[in-house]
Design an enzyme around this catalytic site. Structure first.
Site, PDB file in Angstrom:
ATOM      1  N   TYR A   1      -0.908   0.240   0.597  1.00  0.00           N
ATOM      2  CA  TYR A   1      -1.478   1.435  -0.048  1.00  0.00           C
ATOM      3  C   TYR A   1      -0.414   2.375  -0.617  1.00  0.00           C
ATOM      4  CZ  TYR A   1      -1.731   3.780   4.716  1.00  0.00           C
ATOM      5  OH  TYR A   1      -1.514   4.314   5.944  1.00  0.00           O
ATOM      6  N   GLU A   2      -0.885   3.302  -1.385  1.00  0.00           N
ATOM      7  CA  GLU A   2      -0.009   4.255  -2.103  1.00  0.00           C
ATOM      8  C   GLU A   2       0.945   3.514  -3.045  1.00  0.00           C
ATOM      9  OE1 GLU A   2      -1.014   7.390  -1.497  1.00  0.00           O
ATOM     10  OE2 GLU A   2       0.219   7.864  -3.244  1.00  0.00           O
TER      11      GLU A   2
END
Lengths: 592, 592
Positions: free
Chosen positions: A441-442
């Site tokens: 994620y990110e």
């Protein structure tokens, strides 16, 4: 149980990442070393004594959707309140909105400790901080006045709504839509997935930042706008108004971070009656929503990197404790009675020292990135531009290297525990399950590598990265000149790794200059790892040289181990960068 | 959903691992290539169509202890019955007891497919096969007559009871005890943990092989005896008699292989009334229990290696399928309309080709190990001794390299899936959870490395491993001489890796000759990995050279990728072996 390594964190901040120098130069106002120690010490106490004990129940119970309400694990609501009452949500926020305006370095160090205590718990506040930062930078005065105080204090949490089923890494194809209303508000419609802490009962209200597309917006990423969409509307006197037209449709059943509710959010389906459409307020300008996101992206990516560091630290502590207590067999040279503690076996020791080196290397890289962010805020002109470039360059390395390390170290931690590591009650497996999301994620670590190669290496026409490598070479020279006992071949090993880094960097810059992105990107991931390993070697050495006190022996020993056992991998990585693309391209026949 | 790669398996068996040559030389009786194909094809069908569809429910439901009974997941009991009715439990067992006496190579290939379908399901039969082998080799004629037929058919399953809370890797300290009775039987008392498929209702009876210590036994591993302890006693007419004094106390809550019951077994506590003590029958001689175990250990370790291969294959299939379907962004050079399939992004392609190379490399190493086991059985004199040594040498590499690959490939598979990889319903996460036990059980991979260095390298005074390296060099020479298109720098890369292997091997042998085990063991794990990587390169090349048909392009492309992107790591590993011990020793100060 996790015990926050406050001394190690303080040392790394001050003497490896540059905090003491910045304080000495007067960059950070009246911040003092003593105040730093006091804050870290109290954060460490809270993380060790309050957060960590609730991690296991959080994992076991998980977040649950019960009768339309999202219920967090037992004790977590109280824990959150205590945590906000301690002011921990407000460390870096502007004083104008109740924040303490402390350096990011301190917040990053604290984030490490919250995440070591419980990554699932710490994740919610991390999102609130990111949303607060975006709102502070781009929101209107009225919007900030109405929402930001309570987001800074933590009285309300916030969520970031970017992903849709068909729009993950590529946000340009998102379908959520916004309609203008005559009163200046908007109505938001659409489905968002993977929304962290998107719904819960812990706070009275939740502030959703939502990306959506206006009817007349240009296609792609230039047609995305950012909206603030509260769970409950807020009256002008600050009291809560009606429920807004948004809700959590379901929670994901995930490999890890079970205590963190990962929500599918529905906006504007009229579930609560009345005209459908969630009321939203524009943040920044129409169609500039992604730009608003980008202002907080470096910090958010660094915050995820801290999750990697946090898992490394916690998993290593657990494995070392176990390896000292568990006895089995007789290690070579063991002269004690009975079986040896398994830490005496060379293979177990190798795993543990590797874990330590990756932990400390990741920490130093991430803190150095935070330092660059702080310096960019606290300098001006060319200096600020320099530090802005430095933070931009370090961010993808910090995020990817630390999160990969989190997975690798957690996996080694299981291995050290033997069969017990596979049993959930032991707690070692949870670290691997939690850690595994951070490289995704990110911005996946592959996307970090694309960012590093195509956007960060070209900064200042390549001169920024060249200057950074020159700084790193100076560390190797200092090692060579130090004549400190115990450094072994550290100087030569660092120099060799930096030569690999330099050669690979110039090769990348040459490919970019030729416009040959495909070839450059074939080696982006190995290049990113090469950079992280070389930095690990240099920063560990910097720590060893800087330490004048009791810890010097251990710092020197750790940097020597990294130099003589870990960073030689840079040669193979450089080779992969420079010579690997042709066979990767040829291998596409495998998928034809 | 997993689809058994029958053609790839058959090719690797025949042309890389040596099955066709052994058939041609008449080593394997009337086994023909056609019969091999028929068996593999039917096993592949069963694994793909029957086993794999029940994997997810097995993971989700897990094995449960309900009212004292161990309940396996829905459908598994029927699946097991179908599987035994297909004769799959009996492939390698002696014909005298109803087995088919086929080569281990075929059983290993079949094991790969069962484990790709569901590792938790396949684990039970794997244990039964191991116990059957031990009983066949060491049991008395009466004991075999009474138990072995039904263990071979699978009508009864079997378990292996070695581990106790304080005796895992080091069995010498086990406390379970056995008492002699006048009638020649024994009474067994004690607690065993981590007993795979130790209790269930799938079959009428369960045959436990249990290690325990007699009252007058010597201390340590030379005082351990092996006993057969059935769940239900068996009358002379083969009918079931009374319940024996043993039971499952609890099931473990594990990271993975949820469908496989992992039992804590209690022997001899009198739970079912009457005089306490589980009735057991000696297998082999008193105090020679560990020797009995060792006869099956190579096969058991190889079987665990197959779990690694199996996870690699299944995780890779899943990731490739997803990467072909999922679109996101535009890859460099992408000229299609809309977003690219993510497989077009170089970083994703790199992950997928790496997964393919590790899968195929692990498979080739494991099948080659099985070939050596078969040749040892089907040759005599010096030839048999040679193949015995070869299988002994390859076993730790096969077990460790394949199981490490299983973890790495499953983790890459999650990464390819992005956020969806973290969602349990996707199924990618299960592979990582299941895979993570394989580097631990049946001797941790660290113990495999100790075995490789201290017991296997010295075989034939080091000349066995030297001869093996010479064989591998001949493959590199064949690559060099082949002039095949597309091999790139494969020949040079193989030669460089083999030079690393040779240098590291001679260094290890020199340390052993000096009696310096501590220094040798400091590098045992990197050495083991070096060996596995060099073998991967050579075996992939062997496959490329051997393939005259349609698959040649893909085999050549894969071996070139491995040569130019993966095996350069051997240089750093060699360096770690030769130069890494001093800094590892110095780093002990970290734990003082």
């Amino acid at each position: 149980m996790y015990k926050a390594p406050v001394d190690e964190i303080a040392f790394t901040l001050k003497h490896v990442a540059g905090l003491s120098k910045a304080i000495d130069e007067g960059r950070l106002g009246d911040l003092s070393d003593d105040l730093v120690d006091a804050i870290l010490s109290e954060a460490g106490r809270f993380a060790s004594d309050e957060v960590a004990p609730l991690a296991e129940i959080g994992d076991r119970q998980g977040a649950r959707l019960v009768d339309g309400k999202v219920i967090v694990p037992d004790g977590w609501a109280d824990l959150y309140r205590q945590w906000t009452e301690g002011g921990w949500n407000a460390l870096v926020a502007p004083e104008e909105f109740g924040g303490q305006a402390l350096p990011h370095m301190l917040n990053v160090a604290a984030l490490e400790m919250w995440n070591s205590g419980s990554m699932a718990f710490a994740l919610g506040p991390t999102l609130t901080m990111g949303a607060s930062e975006a709102l502070a930078a781009h929101g209107s005065a009225a919007l900030k006045e109405k929402f930001l105080h309570k987001m800074v204090s933590g009285e309300w949490t916030a969520s970031m709504n970017l992903t849709e089923p068909h729009a993950g890494s590529d946000l340009g194809v998102m379908k959520s839509r916004a309609e203008r209303r005559d009163d200046g508000t908007y109505r938001i419609f659409g489905q968002k997935i993977f929304i962290t802490w998107g719904e819960h009962e812990v706070t009275d209200n939740i502030v959703h930042l939502v990306l959506a597309r206006l009817p007349d917006a240009p296609a792609g990423t230039r047609g995305i706008s950012l909206f603030l969409v509260p769970k409950f509307l807020v009256n002008d006197d600050g009291s809560l108004g009606p429920r807004n037209d948004l809700h959590c449709h379901s929670l994901e059943h995930k490999l890890g971070i079970h205590g963190s509710p990962t929500c599918t959010m529905i906006y504007g389906d009229g579930k609560f009656g009345g005209e459908p459409g969630a009321i939203g307020y524009l943040v920044g300008e129409e169609n500039k929503g992604l730009a608003c996101m980008f202002t907080m992206m470096n910090n958010a990516r660094l915050a995820v990197g801290m999750q990697g560091v946090a898992i490394c630290e916690a998993a290593t502590q657990k494995a070392v404790d176990y390896a000292k207590e568990r006895t089995q067999g007789k290690a070579p040279g063991w002269t004690g009675s009975g079986m040896s503690p398994i830490i005496e076996h060379p293979d177990v020791a190798r795993m543990l020292v590797t874990m330590k080196a990756l932990t400390q290397g990741s920490r130093a890289i991430c803190y150095s990135c935070a330092h660059a962010i702080d310096m960019a805020h606290h300098t001006e002109g060319a200096d600020a531009a320099f530090w802005q470039e430095r933070s931009a360059l370090l961010t993808p390395i910090a995020k990817s290297f630390a999160t990969d390390a989190g997975v690798d170290v957690a996996s080694l931690g299981i291995q050290v525990h033997g069969g017990m590591g596979f049993i959930e009650e032991t707690g070692a497996a949870r670290y691997l399950r939690d850690a595994r999301i951070a490289p995704i994620y990110e911005g996946t670590n592959g996307i970090q590598a694309i960012d590093l190669v195509t956007r960060k290496l070209p900064l200042a026409n390549g001169d920024h990265v060249r200057g950074f490598i020159a700084e790193l070479k100076a560390i190797a020279d200092q090692v060579r000149a130090s004549n400190l006992d115990g450094l072994g071949a550290t100087a030569e090993r660092l120099s060799a790794s930096l030569a690999d880094l330099e050669e690979a960097t110039e090769w990348m810059l040459a490919r970019l200059a030729e416009g040959d992105a495909a070839t450059a990107l074939s080696g982006a991931t190995p290049y990113q790892r090469l950079f992280g390993l070389a930095l690990t070697g240099c920063y560990l050495a910097k720590g060893g040289l800087a330490d004048e006190e009791n810890g010097r022996d251990t710092r020197i020993a750790l940097c020597r181990f990294a130099a003589e056992n870990l960073i030689a991998e840079t040669a193979a990585l450089k080779d992969r960068v420079i010579n690997g693309a042709a066979s990767l391209t040829a291998a596409r026949v495998l998928f034809a």
